[in-house]
Design an enzyme around this catalytic site. Structure first.
Site, PDB file in Angstrom:
ATOM      1  CB  ILE A  42      -4.070  -3.629  -3.438  1.00 42.44           C
ATOM      2  CG1 ILE A  42      -4.084  -4.908  -4.298  1.00 42.44           C
ATOM      3  CG2 ILE A  42      -3.540  -2.437  -4.229  1.00 42.44           C
ATOM      4  CD1 ILE A  42      -5.112  -4.869  -5.429  1.00 42.44           C
ATOM      5  CG  HIS A  43      -1.881  -1.195   2.134  1.00 42.51           C
ATOM      6  ND1 HIS A  43      -1.234  -2.387   2.171  1.00 42.51           N
ATOM      7  CD2 HIS A  43      -1.074  -0.312   2.750  1.00 42.51           C
ATOM      8  CE1 HIS A  43      -0.089  -2.243   2.774  1.00 42.51           C
ATOM      9  NE2 HIS A  43       0.054  -0.986   3.151  1.00 42.51           N
ATOM     10  NE  ARG A  44       3.463   0.892   0.620  1.00 41.32           N
ATOM     11  CZ  ARG A  44       3.549  -0.026   1.576  1.00 41.32           C
ATOM     12  NH1 ARG A  44       3.680  -1.301   1.305  1.00 41.32           N
ATOM     13  NH2 ARG A  44       3.503   0.348   2.835  1.00 41.32           N
TER      14      ARG A  44
END
Ligand code: UD1
Length: 354
Positions: free
Chosen positions: A196-198
């Protein structure tokens, strides 16, 4: 012929690896610029060590700042580098801030830009990557599309055919090479993996909480290599304790490329908001659960291998427990030779003058 290649983030380093090898093999001079967009050891240097990429000729030191400040800083730096190097073309990858900064600086200096991974589109106009990709494509004289859909997207925007090449996906080339070279076993293992990094997920307390709750609710073992940006927000939103209390969700540092590929290859399912990891998951035959409703690579959805859970807790838990594609897995991302097609085209387009 001389090429300036510009990299700045994890996925850029991976893609550069094969281009670098091929340019070297063909006797083409490459100047490598690292814009410093990723700067933590686990996000940058480990990739150079791991993939055996040569040290950058130029390395801008960067630190945490807003995207706009970052782009402005990188653009100024690129102006100096490009004026000094006087290359035949500037090669940029993907959709990150570095890509946009280098493309704008290069086009302003009338140095032709070649864009690897162009043509990917979504309807989310203000998604940061969408902005970067659209502008970069429009400034590029040569655009390499990973898939037929990306190629068609460019035709629909009236790009002339002479500017577009359907190359396939260089990420696939590197992935298959790595699995083969390291003799990595590809199997549906007993854990799943999540990334998860958006910005849309990480900067929203509500979305990040919804996602973490879904991962925990599934009760399946999920390994979670945490991007530094995500770690900051998990702490700030008070979600770290929730993760530590869960026996199912296991957090780790960001992984090296090699270790990440090993984890992917042994995973049962891939849960991600990344554009790259969803492709890698599909290529390795993993059901892909996507944590953002953006239509990159609609072919994966069409093939039945992607489930869009978005940030919905129940959908995420349910998909981890039950999502099983039952259809064939068509080849979407080319034949593992995108790097050859790209270098061949760079030579025929920019190599003739010298
Ligand atoms: C960037 C790309 C994204 C790509 C991803 C791969 C943009 C707009 N986004 O997202 O498309 O999929 O890289 O990982 O270019 N940070 C650290 N240490 C680092 C790097 C970043 O702490 O080594 C921090 C930054 O200071 C910033 C945040 O993480 O606060 C975001 O970093 P940035 O590079 O802008 O975007 P990513 O989320 O990594």
């Amino acid at each position: 012929m001389k090429v300036v290649s510009v990299v700045g983030t994890r996925p850029n380093f991976v893609k550069e690896f094969f281009i670098h090898k091929e340019l070297k093999k063909r006797g083409i001079k490459e100047i490598l610029v690292h814009t410093g967009q990723h700067y933590d050891y686990e996000m940058s240097k480990i990739f150079f060590d791991n993939l055996d990429i040569t040290k950058p000729d130029y390395h801008l030191s960067n630190s945490s700042s807003s995207g706009i400040q970052q782009i402005a800083h990188m653009m100024e730096y690129m102006e100096d580098v490009l004026k000094k190097e006087k290359a035949d073309c500037t090669l940029v990858y993907g959709d990150v801030n570095s890509t946009l900064a280098a493309a704008v600086a290069s086009a302003k200096l009338k140095i032709p830009v070649a864009h690897i991974e162009g043509g990917i589109r979504s309807i989310n106009l203000y998604n940061p990557e969408e902005i970067n990709r659209r502008v970069t494509d429009h400034l590029s004289v040569l655009i390499f599309a990973c898939t037929k859909t990306d190629y068609r997207n460019l035709l629909e925007e009236n790009f002339p055919k002479s500017r577009i090449i359907l190359s396939g996906d260089i990420m696939k080339d590197v992935l298959l090479y790595t699995v083969d070279r390291e003799k990595i076993k590809v199997e549906r293992g007993k854990y799943s993996i999540v990334t998860i990094h958006r910005e849309e997920n990480v900067e929203s307390r509500e979305r990040l909480t919804g996602i973490i709750s879904g991962l925990i609710k599934s009760k399946e073992k999920v390994i979670f290599p945490v991007h530094p940006r995500t770690r900051k927000r998990l702490k700030e939103f008070g979600l770290i304790d929730m993760i530590l209390k869960s026996s199912a969700l296991e957090i780790t540092e960001p992984q090296s490329y090699l270790r990440f590929v090993e984890l992917l290859a042994g995973a049962n399912k891939v849960i991600t908001d990344s554009g790259g990891v969803r492709r890698e998951g599909y290529i390795l035959g993993k059901p892909v659960i996507v944590l953002i409703n953006i239509t990159w690579f609609p072919e994966i959805l069409k093939a039945g291998w992607k489930f869009v859970a978005d940030a919905d807790t129940d959908k995420i838990a349910d998909a981890i427990n039950n999502f099983e594609p039952d259809k064939k897995r068509p080849n979407i991302f080319g034949n593992g030779d995108a790097y050859k097609i790209i270098v061949e085209n760079l030579i025929s387009r920019f190599g003739e003058k010298k």
